[in-house]
Scaffold this motif. Structure first.
Motif, mmCIF file in Angstrom:
data_model
loop_
_atom_site.group_PDB
_atom_site.id
_atom_site.type_symbol
_atom_site.label_atom_id
_atom_site.label_comp_id
_atom_site.label_asym_id
_atom_site.label_seq_id
_atom_site.Cartn_x
_atom_site.Cartn_y
_atom_site.Cartn_z
ATOM 1 N N UNK A 40 1.314 -1.536 11.866
ATOM 2 C CA UNK A 40 0.136 -2.158 11.827
ATOM 3 C C UNK A 40 -0.967 -1.248 11.050
ATOM 4 N N UNK A 41 -0.661 0.091 10.978
ATOM 5 C CA UNK A 41 -1.527 0.934 10.298
ATOM 6 C C UNK A 41 -1.277 0.888 8.683
ATOM 7 N N UNK A 42 0.042 0.694 8.643
ATOM 8 C CA UNK A 42 0.464 0.815 7.197
ATOM 9 C C UNK A 42 0.426 -0.707 6.388
ATOM 10 N N UNK A 43 0.019 -1.543 7.192
ATOM 11 C CA UNK A 43 -0.409 -2.907 6.645
ATOM 12 C C UNK A 43 -1.860 -2.693 6.105
ATOM 13 N N UNK A 44 -2.612 -1.981 6.747
ATOM 14 C CA UNK A 44 -4.186 -1.711 6.483
ATOM 15 C C UNK A 44 -4.055 -0.690 5.273
ATOM 16 N N UNK A 45 -3.170 0.107 5.154
ATOM 17 C CA UNK A 45 -3.191 0.990 3.851
ATOM 18 C C UNK A 45 -2.981 0.204 2.791
ATOM 19 N N UNK A 46 -1.854 -0.834 2.978
ATOM 20 C CA UNK A 46 -1.331 -1.533 1.835
ATOM 21 C C UNK A 46 -2.625 -2.525 1.413
ATOM 22 N N UNK A 47 -3.362 -3.072 2.254
ATOM 23 C CA UNK A 47 -4.178 -3.818 1.859
ATOM 24 C C UNK A 47 -5.232 -2.949 1.049
ATOM 25 N N UNK A 48 -5.654 -1.655 1.571
ATOM 26 C CA UNK A 48 -6.498 -0.998 0.776
ATOM 27 C C UNK A 48 -6.123 -0.690 -0.702
ATOM 28 N N UNK A 52 -7.861 -1.977 -3.851
ATOM 29 C CA UNK A 52 -8.714 -1.055 -4.840
ATOM 30 C C UNK A 52 -8.125 -0.624 -6.249
ATOM 31 N N UNK A 53 -6.472 -0.305 -5.967
ATOM 32 C CA UNK A 53 -5.917 0.254 -7.024
ATOM 33 C C UNK A 53 -4.847 -0.454 -7.732
ATOM 34 N N UNK A 54 -3.825 -0.726 -7.151
ATOM 35 C CA UNK A 54 -2.695 -1.350 -7.748
ATOM 36 C C UNK A 54 -2.556 -2.978 -7.905
ATOM 37 N N UNK A 55 -3.300 -3.781 -7.259
ATOM 38 C CA UNK A 55 -2.912 -5.095 -7.343
ATOM 39 C C UNK A 55 -1.864 -5.503 -6.507
ATOM 40 N N UNK A 56 -1.916 -6.670 -5.932
ATOM 41 C CA UNK A 56 -0.918 -7.378 -5.150
ATOM 42 C C UNK A 56 0.458 -7.262 -5.486
ATOM 43 N N UNK A 57 0.772 -7.508 -6.549
ATOM 44 C CA UNK A 57 2.286 -7.640 -7.115
ATOM 45 C C UNK A 57 2.726 -6.234 -7.039
ATOM 46 N N UNK A 58 2.170 -5.053 -7.618
ATOM 47 C CA UNK A 58 2.616 -3.700 -7.524
ATOM 48 C C UNK A 58 2.574 -3.008 -6.239
ATOM 49 N N UNK A 59 1.657 -3.442 -5.289
ATOM 50 C CA UNK A 59 1.681 -3.096 -3.962
ATOM 51 C C UNK A 59 2.868 -3.641 -3.061
ATOM 52 N N UNK A 60 3.088 -4.810 -3.487
ATOM 53 C CA UNK A 60 4.192 -5.685 -2.727
ATOM 54 C C UNK A 60 5.491 -4.959 -3.182
ATOM 55 N N UNK A 61 5.603 -4.633 -4.433
ATOM 56 C CA UNK A 61 6.885 -3.955 -5.078
ATOM 57 C C UNK A 61 7.179 -2.735 -4.663
ATOM 58 N N UNK A 62 6.209 -1.766 -4.595
ATOM 59 C CA UNK A 62 6.284 -0.353 -4.050
ATOM 60 C C UNK A 62 6.823 -0.493 -2.558
#
Length: 101
Positions: A40-48, A52-62
């Motif tokens: 659950x904490x990492x889902x918040x980190x991913x949302x941030x 703020x930085x990567x965008x949804x597609x790059x965040x999902x890929x990483x």
């Protein structure tokens, strides 16, 4: 329905940690709670990171790459653990029978 699924998966993980890995019931439940909190904490980190930085597609890929690496590591470690359990198989201590399941 999702609440039931999460609780059911937690119970199965506790059973695996107690019966196969050999942890105590309290230790296994504690590890499952830590794992759930980390998820659950990492889902918040991913949302941030996504906002703020990567965008949804790059965040999902990483995070999918990280997820696949974690699954492969978990699968390999449990596979190796189940092939040669700790404390047996050294010709002086016999291993117990494994279930056909």
């Amino acid at each position: 329905m999702k609440w039931f699924q999460v609780k059911y998966e937690g119970v199965i993980l506790v059973v695996f940690l107690t019966r196969v890995v050999g942890q105590s019931n309290a230790e296994a439940a504690n590890n499952v709670s830590k794992w759930t909190g980390t998820v659950y904490i990492f889902s918040l980190v991913g949302a941030f990171l996504s906002d703020s930085y990567w965008g949804r597609y790059k965040t999902c890929a990483v995070f999918q790459v990280i997820f696949v690496i974690g699954l492969m590591s978990l699968s390999l470690s449990s596979y190796l653990f189940l092939i040669k359990p700790k404390g047996c198989g050294n010709e002086s201590i016999p291993c117990g029978k494994h279930s056909s399941l």
